[in-house]
Every structure is written in C-alpha cells, then in structure tokens.
Design an enzyme around this catalytic site. Structure first.
Site, short mmCIF file in Angstrom:
data_model
loop_
_atom_site.label_atom_id
_atom_site.label_comp_id
_atom_site.label_asym_id
_atom_site.label_seq_id
_atom_site.Cartn_x
_atom_site.Cartn_y
_atom_site.Cartn_z
N GLU A 172 3.37 0.93 6.60
CA GLU A 172 3.59 -0.51 6.40
C GLU A 172 4.86 -0.82 5.62
O GLU A 172 4.79 -1.36 4.51
CB GLU A 172 2.38 -1.13 5.69
CG GLU A 172 1.07 -0.96 6.42
CD GLU A 172 -0.09 -1.68 5.74
OE1 GLU A 172 0.13 -2.35 4.73
OE2 GLU A 172 -1.22 -1.56 6.24
N GLU A 360 -5.33 1.66 10.79
CA GLU A 360 -6.19 1.00 9.79
C GLU A 360 -6.80 -0.23 10.42
O GLU A 360 -6.14 -0.98 11.13
CB GLU A 360 -5.40 0.53 8.56
CG GLU A 360 -4.99 1.61 7.62
CD GLU A 360 -4.25 1.06 6.39
OE1 GLU A 360 -4.47 -0.10 5.99
OE2 GLU A 360 -3.42 1.81 5.86
O1 IFM Z 1 -5.47 -0.92 1.06
C1 IFM Z 1 -4.48 -1.32 1.96
C2 IFM Z 1 -3.67 -0.12 2.43
O2 IFM Z 1 -3.08 0.55 1.39
C3 IFM Z 1 -2.60 -0.57 3.38
N1 IFM Z 1 -3.12 -1.41 4.41
C4 IFM Z 1 -3.96 -2.51 4.03
C5 IFM Z 1 -5.08 -2.00 3.16
C6 IFM Z 1 -6.02 -3.17 2.78
O3 IFM Z 1 -5.32 -4.16 2.11
#
Ligand code: IFM
Length: 430
Positions: A172, A360
C-alpha cells in the site's frame, strides 16, 4: 445474508489460494530484541497525540516470542498461504550499514516453520516500518532511501528467496505516501504536498529497484506489488462530480498504477502537480515499469467523492461524498462489496495487469465475548459477500488467483491503536 460455505467454495478453482495476512510492526512486538533498532513507527507512536490511547508496537501480539504457536494457529485454520512482512529495522537496523544476522534468523525460522507445515510463504518487504535513522536524511522524500531499499531487498532475498513462494516489494504505497506525507495520519505525520510528491516518486523508484534486486538474486521468484487501489465513485451524475471522480482516480490510483504498469504518471496529475515533483533521472520510469509477475489488491471499502467547489482547491480538488448504504464496520468504513467488482473491471480496462491476489480484505468489528462466544456473523457476511464478488470476477475471466483474509489476529491498527481498543466509528481520514 447466510451463504452456504460449500456452495461458495465450489465457485473457486482448485488452485485458488486461500490465506491469512499480517504485517511485522502490527504483530511482532519485541521492538528492542536481537538487534532491532527503531523505525519511524516506533518514534511516531511514542509521541503523544499520534496514535489513539498512545499505544505503541512494543508488545503488539508478541508474535516474535510466540512464533511457533502462531504458526500452529495458522496451520489449524487450514489455509494454504501466509502473507507476512519483513521488518527492515531487524535486517539492516540503521537502514544502511551493517546487516543484522539475528534479524534474518527470525525470518529463517518463520519461513522454515511455514514450509514444515506445508504453508506457502508470501513475503512483503516494506509494510511501513522504515528504519528511523533514514528519517534523518529525509526518509522517503530522499532519493537515497530508494537505493537503501534496493540493498535491503537484495539482502533479504539472498537469505530467504529460495524458500519464498512470492514476494511483494511494497504494501500500500498510497498509505506510506499520501496518508503519511500529505494527510499526516501515519508516520512520519507530514502534511505537505511537496514532501508527498517526493515520497511518491522515490517510493515508486524503490519498488522498481527492488524488483531488479530481487530478480538478480532469484530470477524465478514471483515478484509483485500490493496496492490499496481505491474504488472511486462520484457522489452524483453531475459533470463536475464525474470529473472529480476521474481526478481522484488519477491521484489515488493512477500515480501508482500508471508508472508501474504503463511507465508514466497520469497526464492530469502531471499538469497540476508535475512542476513540484522531484527531478526524475533518465531510466527512472523504465526501472519503475519492469513487468511484474503478480499484483495484490487490498480492498475494504469504496471511496465516494464530489467536486470541491472552493476556488483554487489543490488537485485532485475533491470532497468526500456520503455513503450509499448505512452498513459500516466499527472503523467507520462503508460495507459495499460490488465496488470490489467495479474496481477490478476498471483497473483491467485501464492497464494491462498480471495475475491478481486479493492480499487483504476483512471487516473490523469490535464485538466482545459473550457467554464464551463471539458473534462473528457480520464478519462472515462481509467475507462471503466479497468472496462472492471475487468468484463472479473469475467467472468473467479475470485472473484472480487468491484471497488473504486480514488479519490472522487482532493487532496494532496503526493510528487507531491496538485492535479492540478504539471507539466505534473512529476511523482514519483519507
Ligand atoms: O491494518 C491495515 C494493514 O496494515 C494495511 N491494510 C489495511 C489494514 C486495515 O486498516
């Protein structure tokens, strides 16, 4: 909605990978152990006012000390893959300079432990824990940091590359660039467009240098990049709001997808902000746009925007538009699974993309234990809905290859503090 798990599972091909994900700073703790030195997140979280409740990562989930039992936990879930990140401040604690063998030893044990349990290892090299020493030279706003990352990437892959199933350079970059240098929510907490534009280009460059470093050590290791692409929806059909959504797409997605998958920054972005970007050197865009083997999408919620009517508002000149459904997670994020499908279709229409893993996805709900059980239904519904959309995308021919639930365990949720501690509705602003 209750969906029969067997019917849902039947919609996925046999080689589709199911896994769980974490990140080093969010779970490891042991921040001063075995030669680790501070990262920008140690410094940031130890400053009052930055992280809710002034929590830090000192203990987190104590994963560093509970490695074996946590690996057993992953195995007990029956998943095929584990996505984790490697802490740069354990490997090269000062960012440049000596390599810390004890840091590498930890990830050796982790990867060997996964292999022994038959679980695939998906490693991420950078999930936001920049060695603090590099901040003294400007952190991500300095070109030098990209070269420091290249060396770190080479060091890690030389040691672990033979046992990894996939590696991502960054997690990210939107967060480590915009959220960290423009919106001030994440470390180092800057609110400065010039700093953010420098961080943007040098992060993209570091990604490209990292890809080359990984391939020089291990040509057969599948290399990718994990992006939290935003599914951007205009607040209305008005031309001004539609144009705002297009600008937002370029600003939030295009500045990462464009360089990496097309070798160029978006034209609208360059004409608005290009003159404030750092000098680019010959070959930068070629380095950044090396072909990838896969990419990861972290998706949670749509982004809705309207035109910012203020005269002279800075690009992308948008304001948040209201959600279309009332269902929200406890972190305040609108639950709207169709936006995941819209996003994959739009990105594949705009760019030539390789295989995609959803790296994710998940829902933050703070329900406690009642009579010995946790009512997980909203979370199960969320996951089932998003898996349903993923199966639709596979049916439409998109190369969706896997899905990782976030997260393996409740953890340190950055500015929102340790999971379960933040109040309902508290959420980061984007
Ligand atoms: O916890 C975070 C992660 O580190 C990166 N993506 C989003 C998740 C939830 O906010």
């Amino acid at each position: 909605m209750i969906m029969d798990p067997k019917t849902l599972a039947g919609r996925f091909p046999g080689d589709f990978v199911f896994g769980v994900a974490t990140a080093a700073f969010q779970i490891e703790g042991a921040t001063k152990t075995d030669g680790r030195k501070p990262s920008i997140w140690d410094a940031f979280s130890n400053m009052p006012g930055r992280v809710f409740g002034r929590h830090n990562g000192d203990l987190a989930c104590d994963h560093y000390n509970r490695l074996e039992e946590d690996l057993d936990l992953i195995q007990s879930l029956g998943v095929e893959a584990y996505r984790f990140s490697i802490a740069w401040p354990r490997i090269i604690p000062e960012g440049t300079g000596p390599v810390n063998e004890r840091g590498l030893d930890f990830y050796d044990r982790l990867v060997d432990g996964l292999k022994a349990r038959g679980i695939k290892a998906f490693a991420t090299l950078y999930h936001w824990d920049l060695p603090l020493m590099l901040a003294g030279d400007g952190g991500w706003t300095a070109r030098q940091t990209a070269y420091a990352f290249q060396r770190y990437a080479k060091t890690v892959i030389a040691r672990l590359g033979d046992r990894l199933d996939a590696v991502a350079t960054f997690n990210e970059p939107w967060c480590s660039v915009w959220l960290s240098h423009l919106y001030g929510i994440h470390a180092p907490g800057e609110r400065n467009m010039d700093a953010a534009l420098h961080a943007l280009h040098f992060t993209n460059l570091a990604h490209g240098l990292g890809v080359a470093a990984i391939r020089s050590e291990r040509p057969s290791l599948p290399v990718g990049l994990v992006l939290n692409a935003h599914s951007i929806h205009a607040g209305s059909d008005d031309a001004a709001d539609q144009a705002a959504a297009a600008r937002a797409f370029d600003f939030h997605n295009g500045v990462f997808f464009g360089p990496v998958f097309k070798g160029e920054y978006p034209a609208s972005f360059l004409s608005a902000l290009g003159h404030r970007m750092p000098a680019m050197e010959p070959g930068d865009m070629e380095t950044i746009s090396q072909k990838l083997d896969w990419w990861g999408l972290n998706y949670y919620t749509p982004m809705r925007v309207s035109n910012d009517p203020v005269e002279g508002a800075e690009f992308p000149a948008t304001v948040p538009a209201p959600p279309v459904v009332d269902v929200k997670t406890d972190i305040g994020w609108e639950v709207f699974a169709p936006a995941l499908g819209d996003l994959i279709r739009k990105l594949n229409a705009d760019y030539t993309l390789p295989d995609c893993y959803i790296t994710e996805n998940g829902a933050c709900h703070n329900m406690g234990i009642e009579d010995g059980v946790i009512d997980d239904q909203p979370r199960l519904d969320y996951i089932a809905d998003h898996l349903g959309i993923t199966a639709d995308l596979i049916g439409e021919g998109y190369p969706m290859r896997g899905y990782f639930a976030w997260s393996l365990m409740d953890n340190f949720e950055w500015a929102e503090a340790l999971a379960g501690q933040f109040p309902k509705g508290n959420h980061r602003t984007t």
